[in-house]
Design a protein around this motif. Structure first.
Motif, short mmCIF file in Angstrom:
data_model
loop_
_atom_site.label_atom_id
_atom_site.label_comp_id
_atom_site.label_asym_id
_atom_site.label_seq_id
_atom_site.Cartn_x
_atom_site.Cartn_y
_atom_site.Cartn_z
N UNK A 21 0.82 -1.22 0.00
CA UNK A 21 0.00 0.00 0.00
C UNK A 21 0.86 1.26 0.00
N UNK A 22 2.03 1.18 0.61
CA UNK A 22 2.91 2.35 0.71
C UNK A 22 4.00 2.35 -0.36
N UNK B 12 13.80 2.28 -0.11
CA UNK B 12 12.81 3.19 0.48
C UNK B 12 13.21 3.53 1.91
N UNK B 13 13.04 4.79 2.24
CA UNK B 13 13.33 5.25 3.60
C UNK B 13 12.02 5.33 4.36
N UNK C 14 13.40 13.64 5.60
CA UNK C 14 12.04 13.24 5.21
C UNK C 14 12.07 11.78 4.81
N UNK C 15 10.87 11.20 4.70
CA UNK C 15 10.74 9.76 4.45
C UNK C 15 9.89 9.49 3.22
N UNK C 16 10.13 8.35 2.60
CA UNK C 16 9.29 7.93 1.47
C UNK C 16 7.94 7.42 1.96
N UNK D 221 6.98 13.73 1.35
CA UNK D 221 6.84 14.53 0.14
C UNK D 221 5.40 14.45 -0.36
N UNK D 222 5.00 15.32 -1.25
CA UNK D 222 3.69 15.21 -1.87
C UNK D 222 3.60 13.85 -2.57
#
Length: 301
Positions: free
Chosen positions: A55-56, A62-63, A121-123, A161-162
């Protein structure tokens, strides 16, 4: 919000008993059976982890921020199975030490206070069961519950992030929840009043949201809801499987149980707290539909 002392009772106190029962990175949140109760608990927990990671859009590199990470079962999954980079946060010193011993990057830190200059920031971000501890009874009584959740979503907003996604799994009060004034630890043992009073003692400093709608509304306008599903029946099965594991004989574990006996006879409050070994307030609340359980996927807009 539940503070470190509150969470250390709920999690650090049972840390060794838990790991002897469930394994070093056992998952202390609802699994995902989707009606197939022929699955083992471990299979259903892995199905949940896969669902979240899919889902993510978590992939190699990926962080990911694993908020309220527990004993790091999701961190284990995404690092081992997906090649992701994870930072886990907990308020329990016992949990953090156990995770670090097992090689996971887990820190003792309030996830509501994380800023971009802490870790960047994170993914993707996950919070599996953490929201249940974010609002205290006192904050709810003072009318601050929704603001607590809005502030939390602002924290998440600043860390993504957006288009970045956030997964939340949380218990909520449901259609048969009673008034707070009715809660009574001296009420009939089979009553909602008694079971809910035990819940408050089992999770000090914690009060649940009133339905998923409260959470979803507090996420606006910074997030849109991608998916919502109830895991109430899955959680009933999960708790039943946990209780089998907690009762399964292991000499060291039963010696730990025996070590609690003196306190049981000298501390009335402790007797209420260990009542959960006889009856699971969560399970009864799910069965009575006093509580429900939801999986929510959000995307930053």
């Amino acid at each position: 919000m539940a503070n470190q002392k509150d969470l250390d009772f709920t999690y650090t106190t049972i840390d060794e008993i838990f790991r002897l029962s469930m394994g070093e990175t056992g998952d202390y949140s609802g699994a995902k059976y989707d009606g197939d109760f022929s699955m083992t608990l471990e299979e259903a927990q892995k199905a949940k982890h896969k669902f979240i990671a899919d889902s993510l859009h978590i992939k190699k590199g990926s962080k990911v921020l694993d908020m309220a990470c527990g004993w790091a079962p999701f961190t284990r999954y995404i690092t081992d199975e997906r090649g992701a980079v994870s930072i886990g946060l907990t308020l329990s010193q016992g949990q953090a030490e156990a995770c670090q011993k097992n090689g996971y990057n887990v820190l003792v830190k309030d996830c509501r206070q994380v800023k971009p200059n802490d870790f960047g920031v994170f993914d993707a971000i996950v919070c599996i069961g953490g929201l249940e501890h974010f609002c205290s009874v006192e904050e709810w009584k003072a009318g601050k519950q929704e603001q607590v959740y809005r502030d939390f979503f602002q924290t998440i907003y600043d860390l993504l992030p957006v288009g970045g996604r956030f997964y939340m799994q949380t218990m909520v009060f449901s259609k048969n929840m009673i008034d707070f004034e009715e809660l009574d630890v001296n009420a009939d043992k089979g009553s909602t009043a008694y079971i809910m009073a035990l819940m408050v003692k089992q999770f000090p400093g914690s009060w649940l949201p009133y339905g998923p709608e409260m959470v979803i509304n507090c996420a606006l306008p910074g997030f849109k809801l991608i998916s919502k599903s109830s895991g109430r029946l899955d959680y009933i099965e999960t708790i039943g499987q946990w209780r089998k594991k907690f009762r399964k004989f292991h000499l060291k574990k039963y010696l730990l149980y025996l070590s609690l006996i003196p306190r049981y006879f000298t501390d009335k409050e402790f007797r209420h707290l260990v009542a959960v070994f006889r009856v699971s307030p969560n399970k009864v609340c799910f069965e009575k539909e006093v509580m429900d359980h939801f999986r929510l996927v959000f995307e930053k807009v």
